[in-house]
Design a protein around this motif. Structure first.
Motif, short mmCIF file in Angstrom:
data_model
loop_
_atom_site.label_atom_id
_atom_site.label_comp_id
_atom_site.label_asym_id
_atom_site.label_seq_id
_atom_site.Cartn_x
_atom_site.Cartn_y
_atom_site.Cartn_z
N TRP A 129 0.81 -1.21 0.00
CA TRP A 129 0.00 0.00 0.00
C TRP A 129 0.85 1.28 0.00
O TRP A 129 0.52 2.25 -0.68
N ASP A 130 1.94 1.29 0.74
CA ASP A 130 2.75 2.50 0.82
C ASP A 130 3.29 2.91 -0.55
O ASP A 130 3.21 4.09 -0.94
N SER A 131 3.80 1.95 -1.30
CA SER A 131 4.34 2.28 -2.63
C SER A 131 3.22 2.60 -3.61
O SER A 131 3.34 3.53 -4.42
N ARG A 133 0.28 3.85 -2.91
CA ARG A 133 -0.27 5.16 -2.54
C ARG A 133 0.67 6.29 -2.96
O ARG A 133 0.23 7.34 -3.45
N ALA A 134 1.98 6.08 -2.77
CA ALA A 134 2.96 7.11 -3.18
C ALA A 134 2.88 7.37 -4.67
O ALA A 134 2.93 8.54 -5.12
N GLU A 223 -4.15 11.68 4.81
CA GLU A 223 -2.99 11.22 5.57
C GLU A 223 -3.40 10.58 6.90
O GLU A 223 -2.81 9.59 7.32
N ASN A 250 2.02 5.92 13.88
CA ASN A 250 0.92 5.61 12.96
C ASN A 250 -0.43 5.46 13.66
O ASN A 250 -1.46 5.43 12.98
N CYS A 279 -1.50 4.10 5.95
CA CYS A 279 -0.25 3.43 5.57
C CYS A 279 -0.40 1.92 5.70
O CYS A 279 -1.39 1.42 6.23
N GLN A 280 0.61 1.20 5.24
CA GLN A 280 0.59 -0.26 5.28
C GLN A 280 0.51 -0.77 6.71
O GLN A 280 -0.20 -1.75 7.00
#
Length: 458
Positions: A129-131, A133-134, A223, A250, A279-280
């Motif tokens: 998810w982090d990558s 989403r980025a 965020e 987080n 975030c993940q």
């Protein structure tokens, strides 16, 4: 007490809590039929009947007020009683959980229930998810995760989809959401109010988990997801959460480390108001948190584990707060590094020790403090204004909620030159005369120009 004895036939993941579902292996979901046409017609017919009933009630009121017609008193009472009974019948249908045509409860004529031998999941496993989403944020600059230099925040709240058991409860739910809308408008926060059960397995206190996950995945520009219970109100309309304080965390949740780690208390944390970073890590925590939640035998058995493990917990089915505390304690090394347990301000403030002190606060202090001197959030734990029962007398709860609402509303009305006549009065009075130079009042009283963030010390 561990989880090995919870349910012998139950599957487990390597880092999760007790698990269950009526899920398919990959997605944890079976397809559900569309709402039957007969059910759609029935709902439409009920709506028409409610409209007609309202018209009849209006006619009866007019007859009684201006004396039109020759309708006898006994006949009028009989008609009125019939209308009341019909209205109550329709409301009972709306509230009823036993609807054989409801696809949330039945599939091909068979009632849907938990399967203790299948691992429950919130949805398909997401591991990147982090990558993802980025990349999405980079490709969609019109949806930034920072607005005016601040992280984009989405406040999420909600209430059951059915009318309250106690009609006055709907009135106080309205006041509570008005309060949240006011705060969000003043501080540039987006808000979602949910009335739907996204997953019938996770009803009750657990309904927030699938909702939070869905909003994270559907709003990659956000965020922070900020959950707040429907029975919580902002009572410091000036205070802002110091988000920069949590750059390395987080999950932000109100609580007390000594109660958490030394006493293992079931009230060490409160899940009535908390923030999740999108975030993940947060998705992984939700996946690990949810398996105690499906209603039925698993939730009941998990409740026994939690009662045995956590100090002071009464014997009842598993709740989301106890399950989170259990998870953070039993898997401390996996999660706690990214959890910030906050108590320097009242992200959650227990109402019973606050509402009777509002006059003292007004006399001695000012908004913007957020702590016991002027609480940021007042949470009416145990009141259950929408239910037919609660842990406190209903009169005390409702009068306390009225005081909290008016205490906060006075801070909003100040810009317009008004305030409530008293903390128990819905009526307002003027506190400032109209001016030929109104912008001076804006510069002086507009909360948006004078927000106060909490201290950055830990």
């Amino acid at each position: 007490m561990g989880l090995d004895g919870l349910i012998s036939a139950q599957k487990r993941t390597s880092s999760g809590l007790p698990t269950t579902t009526a899920a398919a292996a990959a997605t944890g979901r079976a397809s559900r039929p569309a709402l039957p046409r007969g059910r759609q017609i029935q709902k439409t017919f009920n709506n028409i009947k409610i409209t007609i009933l309202c018209g009849f009630v209006t006619i009866l009121v007019l007859r009684g007020t201006i004396g039109v017609g020759n309708l006898g008193t006994s006949d009028a009472d009989a008609v009125n009683q019939n209308l009341i009974e019909e209205t109550n019948r329709i409301l009972a249908e709306i509230r009823s959980d036993a609807d054989p045509n409801d696809p949330d409860e039945f599939l091909n004529g068979t009632q849907i229930s938990s399967n203790p031998n299948v691992t429950y999941t919130l949805g398909p496993k997401i591991g990147n998810w982090d990558s993802e989403r980025a990349r999405w944020l980079q490709s969609n600059p019109e949806f930034p995760n920072l607005v005016n230099g601040k992280p984009r925040v989405l406040l999420v709240t909600g209430s059951p989809p059915k009318p309250c058991d106690n009609p006055i409860g709907d009135h106080y739910l309205l006041k509570a959401i008005k309060n949240k809308i006011d705060y969000c408008r003043l501080h540039g926060i987006e808000i979602v109010y949910n009335l739907a059960h996204l997953d019938m397995e996770l009803a009750g206190y657990w309904a927030k988990l699938p909702l939070i996950r869905k909003l994270m995945l559907s709003h990659p520009e956000v965020e922070w997801i900020w959950w707040m219970d429907s029975d919580a109100m902002f009572t410091d309309m000036v205070f802002e959460i110091p988000l920069a304080k949590y750059d390395k965390h987080n999950l932000v949740i109100h609580g007390y480390p000594d109660l958490l780690f030394d006493q293992k208390s079931w009230i060490a944390l409160n899940t009535g108001s908390f923030l999740f970073r999108n975030c993940q890590w947060s998705l992984d925590l939700l996946d690990a948190w949810a398996p105690m939640g499906p209603k039925g035998p698993i939730r009941e058995e998990a409740g026994k584990v939690l009662t045995a493990y956590l100090k002071g917990r009464p014997a009842f089915e598993a709740d989301d707060q106890s399950a989170l505390i259990y998870l953070l304690l039993s898997q401390k090394d996996l999660w706690m590094e990214k959890v910030f347990v906050e108590n320097l301000y009242y992200l959650h403030g227990y109402w019973a020790g606050l509402v009777d002190r509002y006059e003292e606060m007004i006399e001695k202090y000012h908004p913007g403090l957020g702590d016991e001197r002027w609480p940021f959030v007042t949470h009416f734990v145990g009141c259950k204004p929408c239910g037919s029962y609660g842990d406190y007398p209903v009169e005390r709860c409702l009068s306390s909620m009225e005081r909290a609402f008016n205490f906060a509303d006075n801070q909003v009305l100040k810009l317009y030159g008004f305030r409530h006549r008293g903390l128990l009065s819905p009526k307002i009075k003027r506190i400032r005369n109209e001016s030929a130079t109104p912008l001076e009042a804006v510069d002086k009283f507009d909360i948006r120009r004078h927000p106060v963030q909490g201290g950055s010390h830990s």
